[in-house]
Design a protein around this motif. Structure first.
Motif, PDB file in Angstrom:
ATOM      1  N   MET A   1      71.155  43.933  41.459  1.00 48.94           N
ATOM      2  CA  MET A   1      70.504  44.783  42.442  1.00 48.94           C
ATOM      3  C   MET A   1      69.513  45.695  41.728  1.00 48.94           C
ATOM      4  N   ASN A   2      68.379  45.865  42.311  1.00 44.31           N
ATOM      5  CA  ASN A   2      67.365  46.758  41.745  1.00 44.31           C
ATOM      6  C   ASN A   2      67.738  48.204  42.034  1.00 44.31           C
ATOM      7  N   SER A   3      67.467  49.072  41.080  1.00 46.74           N
ATOM      8  CA  SER A   3      67.740  50.484  41.313  1.00 46.74           C
ATOM      9  C   SER A   3      66.491  51.286  41.003  1.00 46.74           C
ATOM     10  N   LEU A   4      66.371  52.396  41.705  1.00 47.65           N
ATOM     11  CA  LEU A   4      65.217  53.256  41.523  1.00 47.65           C
ATOM     12  C   LEU A   4      65.670  54.684  41.763  1.00 47.65           C
ATOM     13  N   ASP A   5      65.311  55.570  40.853  1.00 46.27           N
ATOM     14  CA  ASP A   5      65.638  56.984  41.003  1.00 46.27           C
ATOM     15  C   ASP A   5      64.588  57.596  41.918  1.00 46.27           C
ATOM     16  N   ILE A   6      64.890  57.600  43.230  1.00 44.09           N
ATOM     17  CA  ILE A   6      63.927  58.076  44.220  1.00 44.09           C
ATOM     18  C   ILE A   6      63.632  59.562  44.017  1.00 44.09           C
ATOM     19  N   LEU A   7      64.683  60.331  43.804  1.00 44.60           N
ATOM     20  CA  LEU A   7      64.495  61.778  43.643  1.00 44.60           C
ATOM     21  C   LEU A   7      63.658  62.078  42.407  1.00 44.60           C
ATOM     22  N   GLY A   8      63.983  61.410  41.301  1.00 44.27           N
ATOM     23  CA  GLY A   8      63.221  61.622  40.070  1.00 44.27           C
ATOM     24  C   GLY A   8      61.777  61.184  40.217  1.00 44.27           C
ATOM     25  N   ARG A  12      58.480  63.585  39.875  1.00 42.67           N
ATOM     26  CA  ARG A  12      57.392  63.284  38.930  1.00 42.67           C
ATOM     27  C   ARG A  12      56.043  63.327  39.637  1.00 42.67           C
ATOM     28  N   LEU A  13      56.010  62.847  40.870  1.00 39.95           N
ATOM     29  CA  LEU A  13      54.761  62.915  41.631  1.00 39.95           C
ATOM     30  C   LEU A  13      54.381  64.366  41.909  1.00 39.95           C
ATOM     31  N   GLU A  14      55.382  65.190  42.231  1.00 41.31           N
ATOM     32  CA  GLU A  14      55.106  66.601  42.502  1.00 41.31           C
ATOM     33  C   GLU A  14      54.567  67.309  41.256  1.00 41.31           C
ATOM     34  N   THR A  15      55.032  66.903  40.073  1.00 42.72           N
ATOM     35  CA  THR A  15      54.565  67.563  38.847  1.00 42.72           C
ATOM     36  C   THR A  15      53.096  67.302  38.570  1.00 42.72           C
ATOM     37  N   VAL A  16      52.545  66.246  39.162  1.00 41.49           N
ATOM     38  CA  VAL A  16      51.116  65.965  38.961  1.00 41.49           C
ATOM     39  C   VAL A  16      50.313  66.354  40.203  1.00 41.49           C
ATOM     40  N   GLN A  22      54.127  63.972  50.730  1.00 44.83           N
ATOM     41  CA  GLN A  22      53.541  62.701  50.294  1.00 44.83           C
ATOM     42  C   GLN A  22      54.396  62.063  49.200  1.00 44.83           C
ATOM     43  N   ALA A  23      54.891  62.874  48.278  1.00 49.75           N
ATOM     44  CA  ALA A  23      55.720  62.352  47.194  1.00 49.75           C
ATOM     45  C   ALA A  23      56.999  61.737  47.741  1.00 49.75           C
ATOM     46  N   GLU A  24      57.613  62.382  48.724  1.00 49.72           N
ATOM     47  CA  GLU A  24      58.851  61.856  49.317  1.00 49.72           C
ATOM     48  C   GLU A  24      58.592  60.533  50.041  1.00 49.72           C
TER      49      GLU A  24
END
Length: 93
Positions: A1-8, A12-16, A22-24
């Motif tokens: 199963m593929n996993s992705l850290d959605i919160l992280g 990261r998008l918010e930091t840029v 939009q990031a969510e």
């Protein structure tokens, strides 16, 4: 199963300087896409099923061909025997 850290990913998008909403949304959409990507295990399972199906199809075709060959063999044998008897009957004695 593929996993992705959605919160992280969203953080990261918010930091840029991507706005939080939009990031969510971007992170959620990416998670949906990643969930639909086939994994190596998925591909191996599909390959195994295809091989099994292929073997069954080949076995069925071989059985069908064997039956057809047997029908032709019997038909040709009967025809040869009939021709032999016809030739013997009309041969001069």
């Amino acid at each position: 199963m593929n996993s992705l850290d959605i919160l992280g990913y969203g953080k990261r998008l918010e930091t840029v300087s991507v706005p939080r909403e939009q990031a969510e949304v971007h992170a959620q959409m990416l998670a949906e896409v990643v969930a639909q990507v086939a994994t190596k295990d998925d591909l191996e399972a599909r390959e195994a099923r295809l091989k099994e199906w292929g073997q069954l199809c080949v076995k069925e075709q071989i059985q069908s061909l064997k039956a057809d060959m047997l029908k032709w063999l019997v038909t040709i044998s009967i025809a040869q025997t009939s021709l032999l008897f016809a030739a013997l009957r009309y041969m001069p004695h």
